[in-house]
Design an enzyme around this catalytic site. Structure first.
Site, short mmCIF file in Angstrom:
data_model
loop_
_atom_site.label_atom_id
_atom_site.label_comp_id
_atom_site.label_asym_id
_atom_site.label_seq_id
_atom_site.Cartn_x
_atom_site.Cartn_y
_atom_site.Cartn_z
N CYS A 114 0.80 -1.24 0.00
CA CYS A 114 0.00 0.00 0.00
C CYS A 114 0.82 1.28 0.00
CB CYS A 114 -1.01 -0.01 1.13
SG CYS A 114 -0.31 -0.18 2.77
N LYS A 187 -6.19 -8.97 11.22
CA LYS A 187 -6.14 -7.52 11.04
C LYS A 187 -7.51 -7.06 10.55
CE LYS A 187 -3.82 -3.88 8.47
NZ LYS A 187 -2.67 -3.55 7.61
N GLU A 225 -8.32 -17.35 10.88
CA GLU A 225 -7.20 -16.65 10.25
C GLU A 225 -5.87 -17.05 10.90
OE1 GLU A 225 -6.68 -14.79 7.73
OE2 GLU A 225 -8.52 -13.76 7.17
N LYS A 240 -4.72 -7.01 15.45
CA LYS A 240 -4.61 -5.59 15.19
C LYS A 240 -5.98 -5.03 14.81
CE LYS A 240 -2.60 -2.42 11.96
NZ LYS A 240 -1.90 -2.22 10.74
C1 PBG Z 1 -0.25 -1.37 5.93
C2 PBG Z 1 -0.41 -1.10 7.37
C3 PBG Z 1 -1.36 -0.31 8.03
C4 PBG Z 1 -0.99 -0.28 9.38
C5 PBG Z 1 0.15 -1.07 9.51
N1 PBG Z 1 0.48 -1.58 8.25
C6 PBG Z 1 -2.49 0.49 7.53
C7 PBG Z 1 -3.66 -0.10 6.89
O1 PBG Z 1 -3.83 -1.31 6.79
O2 PBG Z 1 -4.45 0.71 6.40
C8 PBG Z 1 -1.69 0.50 10.46
C9 PBG Z 1 -0.87 0.83 11.66
C10 PBG Z 1 -1.43 1.87 12.55
O3 PBG Z 1 -2.55 2.39 12.37
O4 PBG Z 1 -0.73 2.22 13.50
N2 PBG Z 1 -1.00 -2.38 5.38
#
Ligand code: PBG
Length: 315
Positions: A114, A187, A225, A240
């Protein structure tokens, strides 16, 4: 019950202790800047130019922090995330610099597309769809390039099905059997990532992330998962965000007993900072209490933007 609550006796019967050893500090490395830059929605948190990263790690290590997770903001983005697996990419350069100066630092790298794609999604996109299987070889290439740079642990965060298996086999076939995988297994598609997307310039150009990140109405799905990731070879699994997901964390730890990480995300940090700034809450005490709660729920490792402040607090 109150007999053991006297200050003298409390420490003797304390069930959980937070240790600096289990904290992981996120570091944003930005290829486009020459001096560190504060992130507006994350007060007192910065993006660092590649040349300052090793110094920042050194400062944190003096306070006792041993592990770091790196996020890159590249100079160049395209549709297929080429800069994510470039030998001279921002994360690859940063890992090299950190390891050259601090070979005892644990270096973890976030493996995702991303931050490196023009559309800002975590996978290869065709006709507005985020493709799963087409993304897997790219993740493998990114992980291998991070391992070549010296990463100890790679952390895939894109929630593609089969990502752990693809990365494990790419690492193994390139001679990196000892590089561990910490998977962002459970996540969620969360509103708590807002400030991170400012920090990492990883906001998306269309849609949202709900076709790959989990629905926060679901709990049992997280166990599936995690099970899949462990079967595919994940060494550490992650939940997360953390604070609003302590039930998930506890269920994961209780069921699998595997090394379990929790990500105390950017929005959780921003809330505490904002209330602290207003004088409504005692920022350090609140940050500490939150981290202890995350640990109590079952986390062995905690990624947190409060790492330095808590390390100072724990002294
Ligand atoms: C990338 C990623 C994200 C985060 C960690 N790796 C953002 C998302 O998935 O949009 C978020 C970390 C945070 O909010 O502290 N994929």
């Amino acid at each position: 019950m109150r007999r053991l609550r006297r200050d003298l006796l409390r420490p003797l019967v304390r069930e959980n202790r937070l240790s600096i050893d289990e904290l992981i500090m996120p570091i944003f490395v930005d290829e486009n800047i020459s001096v560190k830059k504060e992130i507006p929605s994350m007060p007192a948190y910065y993006r660092f130019p590649v040349n300052e990263v090793a110094d920042e790690v050194g400062r944190a290590m003096e306070k006792g922090i041993k592990a770091f997770i790196l996020f890159g903001i590249p100079a160049y983005k395209d549709e297929v995330a080429s800069s994510a697996f470039d030998k001279n990419g921002v994360v690859q350069k940063a890992v090299g610099k950190i390891k050259a100066e601090h070979d005892d630092a644990v270096v973890i790298t976030d493996v995702c597309l991303c931050e490196y794609t023009t559309h800002g999604h975590c996978g290869i996109v065709r006709d507005g769809i985020i493709l799963n299987d087409e993304t897997l070889p790219v993740l493998g290439k990114i992980a291998v390039s991070h391992a070549e740079a010296g990463a100890d642990i790679v952390a895939p965060s894109g929630m593609m099905d089969g990502m752990v298996k693809a990365i494990r086999s790419s690492l193994d076939s390139n001679g990196f059997q000892n590089v561990a995988i910490m998977s962002y297994s459970a996540k969620y598609a969360s509103n708590f990532y807002g400030p991170f997307r400012d920090a990492a310039e990883s906001g998306y150009a269309f849609g949202d992330r709900r076709s790959y990140q989990m629905d926060f109405h679901n709990g049992r799905e997280a166990l599936r998962e995690v099970e899949l990731d462990l079967n595919e070879g994940a060494d550490i699994v992650m939940v997360k965000p953390a604070l609003a997901y302590l039930d998930i964390l506890k269920a994961v730890k209780d069921k699998f007993g595997a090394p379990t990480a929790a990500y105390n995300v950017s929005g959780e940090y921003a809330m505490v900072k904002a209330a602290g700034k207003m004088g409504w809450l005692d920022e350090r005490q609140i940050a500490y209490e939150i981290l202890v709660a995350i640990k109590r729920a079952g986390a062995d490792l905690i990624i947190t933007y409060h790492a330095i402040e808590i390390a100072e607090f724990l002294g």
